[in-house]
Design an enzyme around this catalytic site. Structure first.
Site, PDB file in Angstrom:
ATOM      1  N   HIS A  51      52.924 121.625  18.193  1.00  0.00           N
ATOM      2  CA  HIS A  51      53.478 122.445  18.928  1.00  0.00           C
ATOM      3  C   HIS A  51      52.596 123.222  19.867  1.00  0.00           C
ATOM      4  O   HIS A  51      51.243 123.461  19.497  1.00  0.00           O
ATOM      5  CB  HIS A  51      54.335 123.490  18.297  1.00  0.00           C
ATOM      6  CG  HIS A  51      53.603 124.527  17.381  1.00  0.00           C
ATOM      7  ND1 HIS A  51      53.021 125.382  17.697  1.00  0.00           N
ATOM      8  CD2 HIS A  51      53.417 123.949  15.917  1.00  0.00           C
ATOM      9  CE1 HIS A  51      52.436 125.758  16.581  1.00  0.00           C
ATOM     10  NE2 HIS A  51      52.577 125.278  15.538  1.00  0.00           N
ATOM     11  N   GLU A  86      56.385 122.872   9.253  1.00  0.00           N
ATOM     12  CA  GLU A  86      54.963 123.140   8.329  1.00  0.00           C
ATOM     13  C   GLU A  86      55.189 123.533   7.010  1.00  0.00           C
ATOM     14  O   GLU A  86      56.255 123.586   6.366  1.00  0.00           O
ATOM     15  CB  GLU A  86      54.592 124.429   9.271  1.00  0.00           C
ATOM     16  CG  GLU A  86      53.183 125.198   8.776  1.00  0.00           C
ATOM     17  CD  GLU A  86      52.170 124.086   8.837  1.00  0.00           C
ATOM     18  OE1 GLU A  86      51.931 123.156   8.040  1.00  0.00           O
ATOM     19  OE2 GLU A  86      51.448 124.243   9.925  1.00  0.00           O
TER      20      GLU A  86
END
Length: 212
Positions: free
Chosen positions: A10, A83
């Site tokens: 990202h 994550e």
């Protein structure tokens, strides 16, 4: 038939800039991150993807949305691509985590695969298993295709090790910049590294770890 996967971390968030651990905390992109997402989208406009997958956290979804606009894709959101869960380290800067949890931080820093973060975090081994399962599933259902995966720095660390055979405990000797392009392949049995940390489209990007 070989499957190609383009992994994109990202774009930048305010917490990335502060070197603050995000984990599962849902932080959006900052203005730099939004610009990086647009630049990455432009760089991939000529690619033809068979499918796109994305972590369900906002920072990944925003990055994927920019790319999808250029590439005509509708990303599927997958919590398995999140994550690593950093437990009690989440929302702390690396320096704050080192000060507050000195013993635990040392185990984190040295990549102890069985260290579990306090307050509900994942061990490195558990996290790697989650990511292996997610990527192998994508490769299996899109055999011979080209797939976009928008995800996080820790996920990319595991993906690189999966593709190269580097042990979980080994120090990281490769970069993981925000919004860079990272390509891995799967031939039905084995993973391979095609290209890593391509960032010609970016003016600059932060690495996943501090001082890297």
């Amino acid at each position: 038939m070989s499957t190609r996967i383009c992994l994109v971390r990202h774009g930048e968030t305010a917490w990335n800039a502060e070197r603050r651990l995000q984990g599962h905390i849902d932080i959006p992109l900052n203005e730099t991150g939004l610009a990086q997402a647009r630049a990455t989208a432009t760089s991939l406009a000529s690619e033809r993807f068979d499918a796109a997958y994305c972590s369900d956290l906002t920072r990944a979804r925003q990055t994927a949305a920019a790319i999808a606009t250029h590439c005509g894709l509708t990303p599927g959101f997958d919590a398995g691509l999140r994550e690593r869960h950093y437990g009690g380290f989440q929302a702390l800067t690396y320096d704050e985590a080192r000060t507050r949890f000195p013993v635990d931080y040392r185990r984190f820093e040295t990549r102890d695969p069985d260290f579990v973060f306090p307050e509900g975090g994942e061990s490195l081994r558990e996290f790697a298993g989650r990511i292996h399962t997610a990527l192998e599933h994508i490769a299996k259902i899109h055999q011979g295709g080209t797939v976009l995966v928008v995800t996080h720095g820790g996920v990319l660390d595991i993906a690189h090790r999966l593709a190269t055979g580097k042990h979980l405990e080994a120090p990281r000797d490769f970069t993981i910049p925000n919004a860079a392009l990272n390509w891995i392949g799967h031939d039905g049995e084995n993973w391979s590294l095609i290209a890593w940390a391509e960032q010609r489209h970016l003016a600059g990007a932060l690495d996943e770890l501090p001082n890297a």
